[in-house]
Design a protein around this motif. Structure first.
Motif, PDB file in Angstrom:
ATOM      1  N   SER B 332      -1.200 -10.650  12.536  1.00  0.00           N
ATOM      2  CA  SER B 332      -0.568 -10.304  12.211  1.00  0.00           C
ATOM      3  C   SER B 332       0.144  -8.515  12.414  1.00  0.00           C
ATOM      4  O   SER B 332      -0.551  -7.669  12.536  1.00  0.00           O
ATOM      5  CB  SER B 332      -0.087 -10.943  10.942  1.00  0.00           C
ATOM      6  N   ALA B 334       0.816  -7.049  10.154  1.00  0.00           N
ATOM      7  CA  ALA B 334       0.129  -6.400   8.854  1.00  0.00           C
ATOM      8  C   ALA B 334      -0.542  -6.265   8.860  1.00  0.00           C
ATOM      9  O   ALA B 334      -1.088  -4.703   9.000  1.00  0.00           O
ATOM     10  CB  ALA B 334       0.004  -7.724   7.917  1.00  0.00           C
ATOM     11  N   VAL B 335      -2.441  -7.414   9.497  1.00  0.00           N
ATOM     12  CA  VAL B 335      -2.808  -6.851  10.298  1.00  0.00           C
ATOM     13  C   VAL B 335      -3.101  -5.579  11.356  1.00  0.00           C
ATOM     14  O   VAL B 335      -4.127  -4.383  11.518  1.00  0.00           O
ATOM     15  CB  VAL B 335      -3.931  -7.909  10.426  1.00  0.00           C
ATOM     16  N   VAL B 341      -2.800  -2.330   3.643  1.00  0.00           N
ATOM     17  CA  VAL B 341      -3.656  -3.207   3.689  1.00  0.00           C
ATOM     18  C   VAL B 341      -5.323  -2.879   3.354  1.00  0.00           C
ATOM     19  O   VAL B 341      -6.519  -3.358   3.653  1.00  0.00           O
ATOM     20  CB  VAL B 341      -4.014  -3.822   5.167  1.00  0.00           C
ATOM     21  N   GLY B 342      -5.266  -1.779   3.590  1.00  0.00           N
ATOM     22  CA  GLY B 342      -6.721  -0.571   3.527  1.00  0.00           C
ATOM     23  C   GLY B 342      -7.469  -1.012   3.910  1.00  0.00           C
ATOM     24  O   GLY B 342      -8.948  -1.231   4.509  1.00  0.00           O
ATOM     25  N   GLY B 343      -7.279  -0.982   5.545  1.00  0.00           N
ATOM     26  CA  GLY B 343      -6.997  -0.419   6.745  1.00  0.00           C
ATOM     27  C   GLY B 343      -6.805  -1.621   7.461  1.00  0.00           C
ATOM     28  O   GLY B 343      -7.194  -2.200   7.564  1.00  0.00           O
ATOM     29  N   ALA B 344      -6.328  -1.048   8.449  1.00  0.00           N
ATOM     30  CA  ALA B 344      -5.583  -2.271   9.444  1.00  0.00           C
ATOM     31  C   ALA B 344      -6.141  -2.258  10.927  1.00  0.00           C
ATOM     32  O   ALA B 344      -6.714  -0.803  10.876  1.00  0.00           O
ATOM     33  CB  ALA B 344      -4.229  -1.741   9.622  1.00  0.00           C
ATOM     34  N   VAL B 345      -6.275  -2.627  11.650  1.00  0.00           N
ATOM     35  CA  VAL B 345      -6.410  -2.505  12.940  1.00  0.00           C
ATOM     36  C   VAL B 345      -5.971  -1.671  14.203  1.00  0.00           C
ATOM     37  O   VAL B 345      -7.052  -0.352  14.596  1.00  0.00           O
ATOM     38  CB  VAL B 345      -6.061  -4.212  14.214  1.00  0.00           C
ATOM     39  N   ASP B 347      -6.385   1.821  12.050  1.00  0.00           N
ATOM     40  CA  ASP B 347      -7.058   2.407  11.472  1.00  0.00           C
ATOM     41  C   ASP B 347      -8.379   2.422  12.773  1.00  0.00           C
ATOM     42  O   ASP B 347      -9.637   3.301  11.407  1.00  0.00           O
ATOM     43  CB  ASP B 347      -7.466   2.300  10.572  1.00  0.00           C
ATOM     44  N   ARG B 482       5.699   4.981   8.434  1.00  0.00           N
ATOM     45  CA  ARG B 482       5.252   3.905   7.959  1.00  0.00           C
ATOM     46  C   ARG B 482       4.905   3.542   6.928  1.00  0.00           C
ATOM     47  O   ARG B 482       4.790   2.340   6.204  1.00  0.00           O
ATOM     48  CB  ARG B 482       3.760   4.302   8.583  1.00  0.00           C
ATOM     49  N   ASP B 483       5.322   5.319   5.755  1.00  0.00           N
ATOM     50  CA  ASP B 483       4.996   4.856   3.892  1.00  0.00           C
ATOM     51  C   ASP B 483       6.340   4.308   3.441  1.00  0.00           C
ATOM     52  O   ASP B 483       6.392   4.798   2.493  1.00  0.00           O
ATOM     53  CB  ASP B 483       4.327   5.552   3.915  1.00  0.00           C
TER      54      ASP B 483
END
Lengths: 499, 499
Positions: B332, B334-335, B341-345, B347, B482-483
């Motif tokens: 997604s 988000a992912v 999400v505390g660490g996305a792809v 990252d 992003r934020d």
């Protein structure tokens, strides 16, 4: 940076971007060194609700590991919101005794925990929900989960979880798929940490907060609890053959037929007969749903169905199929059975074959307590599939352990008779009076249709022990229907000292 | 039914189950006869926010169909929250002119709509978000979607959606996967209704409220917009070779290497060189992320990577791979890119190769406006991947259309220079002063490292036209990071009468 206006019409105040050097945190991933650390990270307090799922069934090691860590941390009054509780979870009794656990909710409770609850081990009533009702309660914030613990056969450091790899591969993760959508915190407990990205992903990383590596999440041999093969004994096969004949006579057995059975021997004996009838007639069904066994996989491979919709693999053959066959698809508990999703998979089932501990004159079914009132199960998907399917068939023998199974009034009402169509027994077939047309179809097919009162009389005659009276102690459990209403309560039998 | 207590301690009041004959509704499914009927079912009013996604890219037919139906219904002041707007969406201009649409937000806007917005077509500023920022805004209720319209290549009547089948199969559905988690209503628009259950399911039925069958959701030939093959011209190949050399010199090219490139010719030329270097060194990477092309699929098949993480297939070869290869997984928005999400792809990416309309002396990058200030794009995943990756490389020529591309100050700041590491051009390589060690590595590898001021001077010398001054009109768009903070605003150029 840039010169920005302080605010804009239709947008509001503008906050200028400031880059912080926080990238290392995001890269670190979600690995914590212990369940204890995860409990701390979730900031769990006394009274918290912790959820578990039962894809490892009687081989599950995660609930016990986590509860031991919670107890060690000194937490009290916890609410254990499990999907199912098995004999392997007997250590819960110590946590109840110590005050660590004061509330339990589940869709199915078997083994020592059910026995102890029935004898009054908990002061607060256990809440028994259907699989769909639990999904609805979570989605509607009736059941608020502080931390969902997911037994993950494989996980990567960012929290992608797979039920398809790892040494304890259990297949689909349909129940936690619902929990992780709403839980405040999600902790994956795995014994197989794989390089990012895990494959194939069953629960994506944005739904998982922490990952903990442990030595073992359980015993894969426990996944296949009991038989998942068709019954071979003549009595069971005869009931299965008649249930299959009911389906054939109902007119539902045509292209697109959708089917669910449990994993019990009579259910699978019925499925075997239905499969033979489909093959003989050249019928191609659409899907089998529910917990899936290797026997359903065989029917898929034989071309009898186009697909499998699987909330939980019931044996390792089903796990292998889900790993490799794209026609074998996962579904969440909400998709499977939720009454709140505008049409769940259960609402597309043509025929479902279910078991019973007791059936009564109102066609009500008890799968929650045994004769005498002790908790031995719960709805699981029983009430959901009965409500959703076009034809809900209950198969049962007239007696078990000397007790009549067709009784004037069920010990506990799990599945309302309004949603049950046919009772198939070794003493004849009863059709719900609501389905007069169906009764005619069955009679026309030469099936032995009798009144439910007749079945009850035959059961009573065949029984060697009288139906025990309903327990009259305080309420130890509430049996909720899919919509959150209450079908019945379960009352205390004996006392805690007796267990 | 059963005799129930009115209430229980620890449980509250008990509501007895009453079975209603509402099963037929659940069985009916979610099919509506028209988009108009779906609009009515969603109870959309003036001012509503409707969302769309761009997996059909410049072949999309759904946004135009839905907007025409909304206009026909007389709705006003709608907010179009799209992931991207392409030239095919030019009919939006009529809806802006008529007052049907008064707000737009998107991650990328190209074609006539971008040009018109730049000339002041909308009174309210457009909000341009990164892919990750949009996912965060949705999850945090900053962007509330009243109805998400999903262009579904295949759907069943219960709302299971597949991007993998149907005549307009587009592959993964990463962007709407995020919208459907939070939208008030979800409408699937499909031209291929399949028997239940759709296979393979990309968006499950519990996230979809209505299904509408239309003649065509778009033109599959439009999915592959522009080239998705490595550039063949010597200039682009030279830049690609240098970018690949930067990656090799950085020390990141080892087992587990994670890589993202855009679909442009220089990016893929870089990927081709990186692939050759990996093969030569015997390096096996972990994954390629992002929009995925047939070229990435070739690298997977060649064993250079273990997997692909795909938010959107950029061409039909990628679609075919996603249909058949379990190593090619969907994610997604988000992912992919969510900062929440505390660490996305993103990252986990080691190196990303990105393009630029302009780069400035602070390493800031503009991919939003062309020289002169007209909107031609937006971040998409540009700012997300730059922030997440260990090494963010921008490849660009020194000039384009006679304008310098390395400039004193970008026309619009899309991606902050703090997150950009290296600029690779046909006139040398500049390294962000934050990365002095990297500059040393590149010099040691014999690469032509120069100062960013040198690049700007060379670009100015090579340019035939002066850098246009920043537009000074009213604000027509806000570029969000992003934020949710603001990197820059875009101001009006010319006037609506000029378009």
């Amino acid at each position: 940076m840039q010169d920005l206006p302080a605010a804009l019409p239709g947008y509001g105040p503008l906050r200028a971007t400031r880059i912080r050097a926080a990238q290392t945190d995001r890269r670190r991933g979600k690995l914590l060194e212990s369940i204890r650390a995860a409990i701390e990270a979730c900031d769990l307090r006394d009274g918290a609700t912790v959820s578990f799922h039962h894809h490892l069934r009687d081989g599950d090691g995660v609930l016990n590991l986590v509860m031991a860590a919670l107890a060690q941390r000194g937490l009290k009054d916890l609410h254990v919101a499990a999907t199912s509780i098995f004999p392997v979870h007997a250590p819960l009794l110590e946590h109840i005794a110590s005050g660590t656990v004061s509330r339990i909710s589940a869709s199915f409770i078997s083994g020592p925990v059910g026995a102890a609850i029935s004898r009054g081990a908990l002061d607060l009533p256990v809440v028994l929900r259907t699989h769909g009702g639990r999904a609805r309660a979570i989605a509607h914030d009736e059941l608020k989960i502080d931390a969902a613990f997911v037994a993950a056969p494989a996980a990567d450091a960012l929290g992608n979880l797979s039920g398809r790899s790892g040494r304890t591969a259990c297949g689909t993760l349909g129940y936690p798929l619902t929990d992780v959508m709403s839980a405040e915190h999600v902790v994956a407990v795995t014994d197989t940490l794989v390089p990012f990205p895990a494959a194939a992903i069953d629960i994506p990383q944005d739904r998982v907060d922490h990952v903990v590596l442990v030595d073992s999440i359980g015993d894969p041999a426990g996944i296949a609890s009991g038989t998942t093969r068709p019954a071979e004994d003549p009595g069971s096969r005869a009931i299965g053959a008649q249930a299959a004949a009911v389906i054939a006579a109902s007119g539902l057995l045509k292209d697109g037929f959708a089917f669910q059975t449990g994993a019990g021997g009579i259910s699978l004996a019925t499925a075997a007969e239905v499969g033979r009838a489909m093959a003989a007639r050249g019928v191609t069904g659409s899907f089998c749903a529910g917990g899936i066994t290797g026997f359903h996989v065989e029917m898929l491979r034989a071309g009898l169905f186009r697909g499998l919709m699987d909330v939980q693999c019931f044996d390792l053959e089903a796990v292998r199929s889900y790993q490799s066959d794209p026609r074998h698809q996962a579904m969440s508990a909400a998709v499977y059975a939720g009454p709140h999703v505008g049409g769940a998979v259960v609402d597309r089932i043509d025929a479902v074959v279910l078991g019973a501990a007791e059936v009564d004159l109102g066609f009500n079914v008890n799968v929650t307590t045994r004769a005498g009132g002790e908790i031995i199960g719960g709805s699981g998907g029983h009430a959901d599939t009965a409500a959703g399917s076009r034809l809900a068939i209950i198969t049962t023998r007239l007696t078990a352990a000397g007790f009549a199974k067709i009784v004037p009034r069920v010990g506990t009402l799990t599945t309302p008779g309004e949603t049950v169509d046919v009772i198939v027994t070794d003493g004849g077939i009863a059709v719900n009076p609501r389905r007069e047309e169906l009764a005619g179809q069955l009679r026309a097919a030469g099936l032995p249709v009798v009144g439910i009162e007749d079945l009850a009389a035959r059961a009573a005659a065949a029984a060697s022990r009288p139906v025990p009276p309903r327990a009259e102690g305080r309420v130890v459990a509430v049996s909720e229907y899919r919509d959150g209403s209450v079908t019945d309560v379960v009352r205390q039998v004996g006392s805690p000292a007796h267990r």
